[in-house]
Design a protein around this motif. Structure first.
Motif, PDB file in Angstrom:
ATOM      1  N   ASN A 180       9.415   7.752   5.615  1.00 10.40           N
ATOM      2  CA  ASN A 180       9.092   8.843   6.524  1.00 10.40           C
ATOM      3  C   ASN A 180       8.543  10.066   5.806  1.00 10.40           C
ATOM      4  OD1 ASN A 180      11.618   7.493   8.399  1.00 10.40           O
ATOM      5  ND2 ASN A 180       9.673   8.005   9.382  1.00 10.40           N
TER       6      ASN A 180
ATOM      7  N   ALA B  75       5.147   4.957   2.227  1.00  2.10           N
ATOM      8  CA  ALA B  75       5.293   6.253   2.914  1.00  2.10           C
ATOM      9  C   ALA B  75       5.994   6.087   4.262  1.00  2.10           C
ATOM     10  CB  ALA B  75       3.927   6.906   3.093  1.00  2.10           C
ATOM     11  N   SER B  76       5.585   5.079   5.019  1.00  2.00           N
ATOM     12  CA  SER B  76       6.153   4.923   6.363  1.00  2.00           C
ATOM     13  C   SER B  76       7.633   4.550   6.291  1.00  2.00           C
ATOM     14  CB  SER B  76       5.364   3.886   7.159  1.00  2.00           C
ATOM     15  OG  SER B  76       5.815   2.584   6.866  1.00  2.00           O
ATOM     16  N   GLU B  77       8.003   3.765   5.275  1.00  2.57           N
ATOM     17  CA  GLU B  77       9.429   3.403   5.153  1.00  2.57           C
ATOM     18  C   GLU B  77      10.277   4.613   4.812  1.00  2.57           C
ATOM     19  OE1 GLU B  77      11.269   0.081   3.356  1.00  2.57           O
ATOM     20  OE2 GLU B  77       9.423  -1.118   3.360  1.00  2.57           O
TER      21      GLU B  77
ATOM     22  N   THR C 129       4.552  11.299   3.855  1.00  2.00           N
ATOM     23  CA  THR C 129       3.129  10.985   3.952  1.00  2.00           C
ATOM     24  C   THR C 129       2.609  10.400   2.640  1.00  2.00           C
ATOM     25  OG1 THR C 129       2.484  13.193   3.245  1.00  2.00           O
ATOM     26  CG2 THR C 129       2.725  12.813   5.628  1.00  2.00           C
ATOM     27  N   LYS C 130       1.461   9.805   2.727  1.00  2.00           N
ATOM     28  CA  LYS C 130       0.850   9.243   1.524  1.00  2.00           C
ATOM     29  C   LYS C 130       0.587  10.345   0.500  1.00  2.00           C
ATOM     30  CE  LYS C 130      -2.564   7.459   3.900  1.00  2.00           C
ATOM     31  NZ  LYS C 130      -3.960   6.935   3.969  1.00  2.00           N
TER      32      LYS C 130
ATOM     33  N   SER D 194       0.822  -1.198   0.000  1.00  2.00           N
ATOM     34  CA  SER D 194       0.000   0.000   0.000  1.00  2.00           C
ATOM     35  C   SER D 194       0.862   1.255   0.000  1.00  2.00           C
ATOM     36  CB  SER D 194      -0.916   0.024   1.223  1.00  2.00           C
ATOM     37  OG  SER D 194      -0.155   0.254   2.392  1.00  2.00           O
ATOM     38  N   TYR D 195       0.244   2.337  -0.407  1.00  2.00           N
ATOM     39  CA  TYR D 195       0.915   3.636  -0.307  1.00  2.00           C
ATOM     40  C   TYR D 195       1.411   3.881   1.125  1.00  2.00           C
ATOM     41  CZ  TYR D 195       0.273   5.809  -4.898  1.00  2.00           C
ATOM     42  OH  TYR D 195       0.387   6.158  -6.221  1.00  2.00           O
ATOM     43  N   ALA D 196       0.641   3.440   2.090  1.00  2.00           N
ATOM     44  CA  ALA D 196       1.035   3.639   3.489  1.00  2.00           C
ATOM     45  C   ALA D 196       2.333   2.898   3.795  1.00  2.00           C
ATOM     46  CB  ALA D 196      -0.085   3.172   4.419  1.00  2.00           C
ATOM     47  N   ASP D 197       2.501   1.708   3.241  1.00  2.00           N
ATOM     48  CA  ASP D 197       3.734   0.939   3.452  1.00  2.00           C
ATOM     49  C   ASP D 197       4.943   1.719   2.957  1.00  2.00           C
ATOM     50  OD1 ASP D 197       2.321  -1.266   4.461  1.00  2.00           O
ATOM     51  OD2 ASP D 197       2.061  -2.127   2.460  1.00  2.00           O
TER      52      ASP D 197
END
Lengths: 199, 199
Positions: free
Chosen positions: B45, B41-43, B47-48, B36-39
């Motif tokens: 640092n 983005a979090s790696e 945002t989506k 996911s975009y969230a995956d």
DNA sequence: GTCTATAGGCAGATAGAC
DNA sequence: GTCTATCTGCCTATAGAC
């Protein structure tokens, strides 16, 4: 002790069986991560809640799917051995099992799950690995038989040769499906088998 | 006309490149439908929303991924031809490309996408098919070369033989990864190549 | 066994400030 | 270019009536 039909393995109700049938096809076509309870429910004209009655969660449904698939495959292999005596014919019949799946525009269930392996619930992961091991064991036995009676010829061990055949057939399905070209699979399959049937 | 580094193909910013790097790994390990975009983005640092600035949607990100992957693969194949002259060495180098991917605990990007094929946006589907066709074309050329100069031996057409090698290598990756066993891949790869290098 | 209703979370995506 | 905030929709799953 009047048992009606001899409930072979764990017998499931009619609805549970139809759920497995629909889910199996969806997984083989789209993948475990790309199908939903809603997909299955709408095809069967029941609600998602009813699905959860038969299979508490997606993980349990997935386990049931791979378990049933592996059991059926094992039965098919036993039937091949019962119906055909010589190793080359048994190998042909083995490849035919894959072809039948691909003709339905499906991927091998466990080949599909292999691609999704890191995302699967651990019990499904274990079952997938077991499926391939069982296939390799069966194939290695047939290969050994053919080598012993002189109908097959190959240099590496039966196990290694079995692994090449399984890999080749799974890969041929994987690549043939996007091309929409069953002939691509058949060509690869016959080349793989020719590698052990010709001297 | 003082161009600095010669922007080879479509040049992307540093952030866009890092997005592609992370997304590529996630797709190769988990699949296009399971990241996911969230995956991403979090790696990184970020945002989506920042991701959507660089790639409007998941479909566009996916296209960029497969396009870059295919371009890199084509470069690698060109490098093999530039660095090695004889057909058997070129085949070995080809298989080595696959091995390098598997060593990283990844599946071939296009092999992964092949399993998800029916669920992909059409532009990605087309790019996946093209990837396999380009590979087969390159391999068929090497095979033809080896047959002509007597270093390779095989009965079917170069194209059909190329398809068997591609299928075999993709399938070997697919099956080896769940086993966590790189040796399984290597064994299959050498058997496949031995089929055309020995008489 | 199947339903309605709903919870709670995460997906992809957009608007608008900075 | 990146942020916060938010939207809408779908996901898996559960509670409780019938």
């Amino acid at each position: 002790m009047a048992s009606k039909v001899k409930a072979s393995q764990q017998d499931r109700g009619e609805t549970a069986t139809r759920i497995l049938d629909v889910a199996e096809r969806l997984v083989q076509v789209r993948g475990f991560n790309a199908f939903s309870y809603a997909d299955v429910a709408s095809e069967l004209n029941i609600t998602k809640a009813a699905l959860h009655y038969h299979f508490p969660g997606k993980a349990e449904l997935g386990q049931a799917l791979v378990t049933r698939y592996a059991a059926r495959f094992a039965e098919a292999l036993a039937a091949v051995e019962a119906g055909l005596d010589d190793a080359p014919s048994r190998l042909d019949a083995y490849a035919q099992l894959y072809l039948d799946v691909l003709r339905d525009e499906r991927m091998c269930l466990c080949g599909m799950l292999a691609s999704e392996y890191p995302t699967l619930p651990p019990p499904m992961q274990d079952a997938v690995v077991r499926f391939f091991e069982d296939n390799e064991t069966w194939l290695a036995r047939v290969l050994r038989q053919g080598k012993d009676d002189g109908t097959l010829h190959f240099a590496p061990s039966p196990t290694e040769t079995a692994r090449m055949i399984v890999s080749g057939l799974e890969g041929a399905m994987l690549v043939a499906r996007p091309h929409g070209d069953v002939a691509r699979f058949s060509s690869v399959a016959s080349q793989l088998l020719a590698g052990v049937t010709s001297a």
